[in-house]
Scaffold this motif. Structure first.
Motif, short mmCIF file in Angstrom:
data_model
loop_
_atom_site.label_atom_id
_atom_site.label_comp_id
_atom_site.label_asym_id
_atom_site.label_seq_id
_atom_site.Cartn_x
_atom_site.Cartn_y
_atom_site.Cartn_z
N ALA A 201 -32.89 -23.11 21.69
CA ALA A 201 -34.01 -22.77 22.57
C ALA A 201 -34.77 -21.58 22.00
O ALA A 201 -34.17 -20.63 21.51
CB ALA A 201 -33.51 -22.46 23.96
N PRO A 202 -36.10 -21.60 22.05
CA PRO A 202 -36.87 -20.42 21.64
C PRO A 202 -36.82 -19.35 22.72
O PRO A 202 -36.50 -19.64 23.88
CB PRO A 202 -38.29 -20.97 21.49
CG PRO A 202 -38.36 -22.08 22.50
CD PRO A 202 -36.98 -22.69 22.52
N PHE A 203 -37.14 -18.13 22.35
CA PHE A 203 -37.19 -17.06 23.33
C PHE A 203 -38.60 -16.96 23.92
O PHE A 203 -39.55 -17.53 23.41
CB PHE A 203 -36.77 -15.73 22.70
CG PHE A 203 -37.43 -15.45 21.38
CD1 PHE A 203 -38.69 -14.90 21.32
CD2 PHE A 203 -36.76 -15.75 20.19
CE1 PHE A 203 -39.30 -14.63 20.10
CE2 PHE A 203 -37.36 -15.49 18.96
CZ PHE A 203 -38.63 -14.93 18.92
N ASP A 204 -38.73 -16.22 25.01
CA ASP A 204 -40.02 -16.04 25.66
C ASP A 204 -41.00 -15.36 24.71
O ASP A 204 -40.67 -14.36 24.07
CB ASP A 204 -39.88 -15.20 26.92
CG ASP A 204 -39.08 -15.89 28.01
OD1 ASP A 204 -38.92 -15.27 29.07
OD2 ASP A 204 -38.61 -17.02 27.80
N PHE A 206 -45.65 -14.99 24.19
CA PHE A 206 -47.00 -15.34 24.67
C PHE A 206 -47.01 -15.67 26.16
O PHE A 206 -47.71 -16.58 26.60
CB PHE A 206 -47.57 -16.54 23.92
CG PHE A 206 -47.66 -16.34 22.45
CD1 PHE A 206 -48.19 -15.19 21.92
CD2 PHE A 206 -47.22 -17.32 21.58
CE1 PHE A 206 -48.27 -15.00 20.55
CE2 PHE A 206 -47.30 -17.15 20.21
CZ PHE A 206 -47.84 -15.99 19.69
N ASN A 207 -46.18 -14.99 26.92
CA ASN A 207 -46.08 -15.27 28.35
C ASN A 207 -45.64 -16.71 28.61
O ASN A 207 -45.88 -17.26 29.69
CB ASN A 207 -47.42 -15.01 29.06
CG ASN A 207 -47.88 -13.58 28.89
OD1 ASN A 207 -47.11 -12.65 29.09
ND2 ASN A 207 -49.13 -13.40 28.52
N ASP A 208 -45.01 -17.32 27.64
CA ASP A 208 -44.49 -18.68 27.75
C ASP A 208 -42.97 -18.59 27.66
O ASP A 208 -42.43 -17.64 27.08
CB ASP A 208 -45.03 -19.54 26.62
CG ASP A 208 -45.10 -21.01 26.96
OD1 ASP A 208 -44.56 -21.40 28.02
OD2 ASP A 208 -45.67 -21.77 26.18
N HIS A 209 -42.26 -19.55 28.23
CA HIS A 209 -40.81 -19.51 28.19
C HIS A 209 -40.25 -20.92 28.14
O HIS A 209 -40.94 -21.89 28.46
CB HIS A 209 -40.25 -18.78 29.41
CG HIS A 209 -40.40 -19.56 30.69
ND1 HIS A 209 -41.59 -19.66 31.37
CD2 HIS A 209 -39.49 -20.30 31.40
CE1 HIS A 209 -41.42 -20.42 32.44
NE2 HIS A 209 -40.17 -20.81 32.48
N ALA A 210 -39.00 -21.01 27.72
CA ALA A 210 -38.28 -22.27 27.76
C ALA A 210 -37.41 -22.28 29.01
O ALA A 210 -36.62 -21.36 29.22
CB ALA A 210 -37.40 -22.43 26.52
N PRO A 211 -37.54 -23.29 29.86
CA PRO A 211 -36.69 -23.35 31.06
C PRO A 211 -35.21 -23.37 30.68
O PRO A 211 -34.84 -23.77 29.56
CB PRO A 211 -37.11 -24.67 31.72
CG PRO A 211 -38.48 -24.94 31.20
CD PRO A 211 -38.49 -24.40 29.79
#
Length: 446
Positions: A201-204, A206-211
């Motif tokens: 899983a990538p980390f948070d 650009f104010n985006d995240h992986a659930p």
């Protein structure tokens, strides 16, 4: 490159980044001393001088050098003693460095001063693994001495310099292309082998995240229905005579709507010193990133292989990634040039592609691109860097990446835009799924 708001992501996820060995410049040894040797002399345009060194943030300060007053620097004394016949060509002495940045907290600046203490050139790109400066060749400089300072800088998105950075340095003469026959100096874009493949899983960012439990960003899920994302680095390079140079403008003071597009021109330089612009597609405003991307700069595909694992099978890939957009910049020196072929200083340092190059007449003018001999690396943890692999089973596959898949850019050779690696997928459909690069893959179909 795209690194806005990376600071908090790095601090929260430094263990993940370290395990992934990001931004690794190949072949760089781990060093423990300052510049070795401390002085070099360039006496021929066929010489390639190399050295190694280490910069430490708590190293000795150099109050006589503005860049080294408040941070550590390393120093190389460079003597240029070239024959006068080098002046029959247009060129410069290029001094370059490269370094590891596996924690994304590292950046080095490069500054050159002449014997009179006047700064000749500097390079302070805060994204990437390379810097380069140019010392012009004139009748006054073919026999001269310079002080080269390697400065412990602050990486983009960070607040402090790294404690210690090992680097490699190189010095050589670089000539501009000859002016006859008169011709367009076109870029030649290639895809270098992909690196850092993962199903993690990538980390948070650009104010985006992986659930929780997902290896896809929420934006990738919302926009493309992504479910199982195999992520990897893409590294695209320019091996042509000329730079890839893209220009566009937007009205000053506006905030575009998400996805709003603006037309782009490719500036093509000619051997006689002139240039002309041609239409080259568009850039798109990414609200989540808060900057513009050149649309559809690369696309990746995953192919099944035969029993040997070395050849593609089937008429279509088992998975196809979206056409990925880039904020194009010079971030790395192409490894195949280092110590082999001269390259210029970078004309498109990162993150300059994020902000206007100039403003006038009610417009912001942007420039992004890639110098010959340089590459632009987009890392696995950035949104869009994936191929959806839901339903793909364990096995050996070939991963292709093609630069400029829609053919909108003018370049010297369209037949070498694709590169590939062989990859192994295991544990697919389980909680212990894993991806591994086995080596460089076969040539792509033209």
């Amino acid at each position: 490159m795209t690194y806005t708001n990376i600071t908090h992501a790095i601090r929260r996820n430094w263990r993940i980044i370290a395990a992934s060995v990001l931004f690794l410049a190949p072949g760089i040894p781990q060093l423990t001393s300052a510049a070795t040797p401390s002085g070099l002399t360039l006496t021929s345009d066929s010489q390639i001088l190399q050295w190694t060194g280490t910069v430490t943030s708590d190293g000795p300060r150099m109050p006589e050098v503005p860049e080294c007053v408040n941070t550590g620097c390393d120093k190389l004394n460079l003597t240029v003693n070239l024959p006068r016949d080098v002046l029959s060509k247009t060129g410069e002495v290029v001094v370059g460095i490269r370094f590891n940045n596996e924690l994304l907290d590292r950046s080095l600046g490069l500054v050159a001063y002449n014997a009179n203490g006047v700064r000749v050139d500097s390079s302070t790109a805060s994204v990437g693994t390379s810097q380069a400066v140019a010392l012009p060749l004139t009748k006054y400089t073919v026999s001269s001495s310079y002080s080269i300072y390697i400065v412990d800088e602050v990486a983009f998105g960070n607040t402090d310099p790294a404690p210690s950075i090992d680097y490699q340095g190189i010095t050589q003469v670089h000539y501009e292309p000859v002016n006859k026959p008169k011709r367009d100096l076109l870029p030649d874009l290639i895809a270098l082998p992909q690196t850092n493949i993962t199903l993690d899983a990538p980390f948070d960012i650009f104010n985006d995240h992986a659930p929780a439990g997902s290896n896809c960003f929420q934006s990738e899920i919302d926009e493309s229905g992504a479910h199982d994302c195999r992520r990897f680095d893409q590294n695209l390079a320019n091996i042509g005579e000329g730079a890839l140079d893209l220009r566009f403008k937007t009205p000053t003071g506006i905030t575009p709507t998400d996805g709003q597009e603006f037309p782009v021109s490719q500036r093509i330089y000619r051997s006689d010193g002139t240039s002309h612009d041609v239409a080259a597609g568009s850039v798109e405003w990414h609200a989540i990133h808060q900057h513009y991307h050149f649309e559809g700069f690369a696309q990746s595909k995953l192919w099944a292989t035969d029993a040997s694992g070395n050849n593609r099978v089937g008429t279509s890939p088992v998975a196809t990634g979206n056409k990925v957009s880039f904020c194009i910049a010079d971030t790395n020196i192409n490894p195949s040039y280092w110590g082999v072929k001269a390259f210029p200083r970078q004309a498109y340092p990162a993150p300059n592609c994020l902000t206007p190059d100039s403003t006038s007449g009610g417009f912001d003018f942007f420039k992004q691109g890639m110098s010959a001999g340089w590459s632009d690396e987009y890392n696995w943890f950035l949104p869009g860097q994936y191929v959806e692999v839901t339903g793909v089973t364990d096995g050996t596959y070939i991963l292709d990446t093609t630069v400029d898949p829609t053919g909108r850019l003018q370049e010297a050779n369209k037949n070498n835009n694709c590169g590939s690696v062989r990859v192994q997928l295991t544990g697919m459909g389980t909680a212990s799924k894993h991806a591994e690069i086995l080596g460089v893959g076969p040539a792509c179909a033209v």
